[in-house]
Scaffold this motif. Structure first.
Motif, PDB file in Angstrom:
ATOM      1  N   ASN A  49      27.882  24.532 -82.880  1.00 43.10           N
ATOM      2  CA  ASN A  49      27.754  24.049 -81.510  1.00 43.10           C
ATOM      3  C   ASN A  49      28.921  24.517 -80.653  1.00 43.10           C
ATOM      4  N   GLY A  50      28.605  25.032 -79.476  1.00 43.96           N
ATOM      5  CA  GLY A  50      29.647  25.405 -78.518  1.00 43.96           C
ATOM      6  C   GLY A  50      30.030  24.161 -77.741  1.00 43.96           C
ATOM      7  N   GLY A  51      31.222  23.627 -77.975  1.00 47.75           N
ATOM      8  CA  GLY A  51      31.631  22.372 -77.345  1.00 47.75           C
ATOM      9  C   GLY A  51      31.929  21.363 -78.425  1.00 47.75           C
ATOM     10  N   VAL A  52      32.528  20.259 -78.008  1.00 47.01           N
ATOM     11  CA  VAL A  52      32.957  19.281 -79.006  1.00 47.01           C
ATOM     12  C   VAL A  52      31.872  18.242 -79.281  1.00 47.01           C
ATOM     13  N   GLY A  53      31.118  17.851 -78.252  1.00 50.36           N
ATOM     14  CA  GLY A  53      30.114  16.790 -78.401  1.00 50.36           C
ATOM     15  C   GLY A  53      28.903  17.277 -79.194  1.00 50.36           C
ATOM     16  N   VAL A  54      28.561  16.568 -80.272  1.00 48.54           N
ATOM     17  CA  VAL A  54      27.422  16.984 -81.102  1.00 48.54           C
ATOM     18  C   VAL A  54      26.349  15.893 -81.134  1.00 48.54           C
ATOM     19  N   VAL A  64      39.723  23.491 -78.274  1.00 46.02           N
ATOM     20  CA  VAL A  64      39.728  24.542 -77.243  1.00 46.02           C
ATOM     21  C   VAL A  64      39.165  24.051 -75.906  1.00 46.02           C
ATOM     22  N   VAL A  65      38.409  22.949 -75.922  1.00 45.81           N
ATOM     23  CA  VAL A  65      37.829  22.460 -74.661  1.00 45.81           C
ATOM     24  C   VAL A  65      38.694  21.378 -74.009  1.00 45.81           C
ATOM     25  N   ASP A  66      39.748  20.956 -74.696  1.00 46.05           N
ATOM     26  CA  ASP A  66      40.468  19.758 -74.239  1.00 46.05           C
ATOM     27  C   ASP A  66      41.078  19.918 -72.837  1.00 46.05           C
ATOM     28  N   SER A  78      32.244  12.237 -70.092  1.00 50.55           N
ATOM     29  CA  SER A  78      31.866  12.193 -71.512  1.00 50.55           C
ATOM     30  C   SER A  78      30.420  12.640 -71.697  1.00 50.55           C
ATOM     31  N   ARG A  79      29.501  11.718 -71.682  1.00 53.98           N
ATOM     32  CA  ARG A  79      28.077  12.033 -71.766  1.00 53.98           C
ATOM     33  C   ARG A  79      27.329  11.063 -70.851  1.00 53.98           C
ATOM     34  N   GLY A  80      26.259  11.538 -70.220  1.00 52.37           N
ATOM     35  CA  GLY A  80      25.522  10.720 -69.262  1.00 52.37           C
ATOM     36  C   GLY A  80      25.127   9.347 -69.787  1.00 52.37           C
ATOM     37  N   PRO A  83      27.193  19.942 -62.566  1.00 54.30           N
ATOM     38  CA  PRO A  83      26.251  20.325 -63.619  1.00 54.30           C
ATOM     39  C   PRO A  83      26.935  20.525 -64.977  1.00 54.30           C
ATOM     40  N   HIS A  84      27.583  19.487 -65.482  1.00 52.15           N
ATOM     41  CA  HIS A  84      28.238  19.500 -66.797  1.00 52.15           C
ATOM     42  C   HIS A  84      29.137  20.751 -66.948  1.00 52.15           C
ATOM     43  N   MET A  85      30.200  20.737 -66.148  1.00 54.93           N
ATOM     44  CA  MET A  85      31.058  21.933 -66.080  1.00 54.93           C
ATOM     45  C   MET A  85      32.402  21.745 -66.774  1.00 54.93           C
ATOM     46  N   GLY A  86      32.513  20.687 -67.570  1.00 56.81           N
ATOM     47  CA  GLY A  86      33.818  20.340 -68.134  1.00 56.81           C
ATOM     48  C   GLY A  86      34.541  21.486 -68.819  1.00 56.81           C
ATOM     49  N   SER A  87      33.806  22.259 -69.598  1.00 53.21           N
ATOM     50  CA  SER A  87      34.474  23.343 -70.332  1.00 53.21           C
ATOM     51  C   SER A  87      34.141  24.708 -69.728  1.00 53.21           C
ATOM     52  N   HIS A  88      33.561  24.683 -68.534  1.00 53.01           N
ATOM     53  CA  HIS A  88      32.978  25.907 -67.978  1.00 53.01           C
ATOM     54  C   HIS A  88      34.013  26.765 -67.244  1.00 53.01           C
TER      55      HIS A  88
END
Ligand SMILES: O=C(O)[C@H](O)CO
Length: 349
Positions: free
Chosen positions: A99-104, A125-127, A265-267, A313-318
């Motif tokens: 998975n790309g990102g921390v949330g699974v 890496v996303v922190d 975090s998550r919706g 649009p969920h850009m946290g790690s973008h």
């Protein structure tokens, strides 16, 4: 040696011919090609293609029989590609889902593991980028930046005449309550401490005293206390059955009337109906959300029409740098799993 010439499409769907791949030399990875990851593919396809033959999901769907037994890794970004029983059953040589990102939270890890397949994510890496978006949202909502931009862009007279409602609220000196003080929450605290904010936090486990001291964070054993005392409440927890609708009407009602909710975090951690009601009725001042449910929200959703809400649009790690690090880490994890080594970032159920 079997050399296969794979005619493929680009990650964004533009026809192009992929390099010659030897499927004996390069393992095949199934990957999504739509939604936000499109930009990631566009930039970093070569990083993946150096080690893998990429089979875009659209291509796989059209020719499952041809590809299924060749696929040894699946790359996912969020829930765009459903890794369900149906998919797992038709990929006999699959070894790892990365998975790309921390949330699974979108992956059924017990199910995937039950097929003998590992799951990896890309923590660390996303922190920074995710903490940055939290700060950006807090500043943007506090200082009415979106309003200000729209005002500048639509202003027609010679003089500015900003209404009273455009006045922001101070960030420096205000109290930030961080719910979820893991790696990302702590990075937010570091940043907020430089902004001279008072910091409260609530977490399952209290951090070490030296961590608290370094950022001046005060632990609230009860989340209610944090909600009552904070000017800004930032949600940074993982989504799990325990955190689903963690912030509902009861919690929003406890916040200060001039309080602001920020969710990175998550919706589903926030009860959106309750949030809309709280924003419409002035129970809280504003909300700034990087995440919602569903993603994207339907255009008519009240959160997209209320003046006191910012929705990203969920850009946290973008960012370019973070996306590159994520892709590199995905590749490293996948290669480790395929060669029988322990991947650094295996997530277990
Ligand atoms: O989980 C994460 O790392 C971010 O939300 C990106 O998906």
């Amino acid at each position: 040696m079997f050399i296969r010439h794979l005619l493929s499409k680009s990650f964004l769907g533009n026809p192009r011919i992929l390099q010659l791949h030897s499927v004996m030399e390069k393992p095949c990875v199934l990957a999504t090609t739509f939604g936000a990851p499109g930009a990631i593919y566009q930039c970093f396809a070569p990083v993946i293609e150096k080690h893998f033959t990429v089979i875009p999901h659209e291509e796989f769907v059209n020719n499952k029989h041809h590809f299924a037994h060749k696929i040894s890794a699946v790359f996912v970004w969020g829930g765009a590609l459903k890794v369900d029983r149906n998919l797992l059953q038709i990929l006999p040589n699959l070894k790892v889902v990365v998975n790309g990102g921390v949330g699974v939270d979108h992956l059924d890890i017990p199910l995937i593991n039950s097929f003998g397949i590992k799951v990896c994510n890309t923590p660390h890496v996303v922190d920074n980028a995710t903490a940055d978006i939290g700060m950006a949202l807090m500043l943007a909502t506090a200082r009415n930046l979106i309003y200000g931009h729209n005002y500048s862009a639509s202003h027609e007279t010679e003089e500015w005449d900003l209404p009273e409602s455009s006045m922001g609220t101070d960030v420096s000196g205000a109290t930030l309550g961080i719910i979820g003080m893991g790696r990302i929450g702590y990075k937010v605290a570091k940043r907020a401490s430089s902004f001279e904010m008072k910091i409260l936090y609530h977490n399952r486990n209290r951090r070490k005293e030296e961590d608290e001291k370094a950022v001046g964070a005060v632990y609230c054993e009860k989340m209610d206390e944090l909600l009552q005392k904070s000017d800004f409440v930032m949600v940074v927890v993982n989504l799990s059955p325990d955190t689903q609708k963690l912030i509902g009407w009861r919690e929003l009602s406890m916040m200060k009337p001039l309080g602001t909710l920020i969710n990175i975090s998550r919706g589903p951690v926030v009860d959106q109906e309750a949030l809309v009601h709280a924003l419409q009725s002035g129970v809280i001042r504003a909300a700034a959300l990087d995440v919602t449910y569903p993603e994207p929200l339907p255009r008519s959703h009240p959160l997209l029409t209320l003046p006191n809400v910012i929705v990203l649009p969920h850009m946290g790690s973008h960012t370019v740098g973070t996306s590159q690090l994520m892709v590199e880490r995905m590749v490293t994890n996948a290669l480790a799993a395929l060669s029988g080594d322990q991947p650094t970032d295996e997530v277990k159920a």
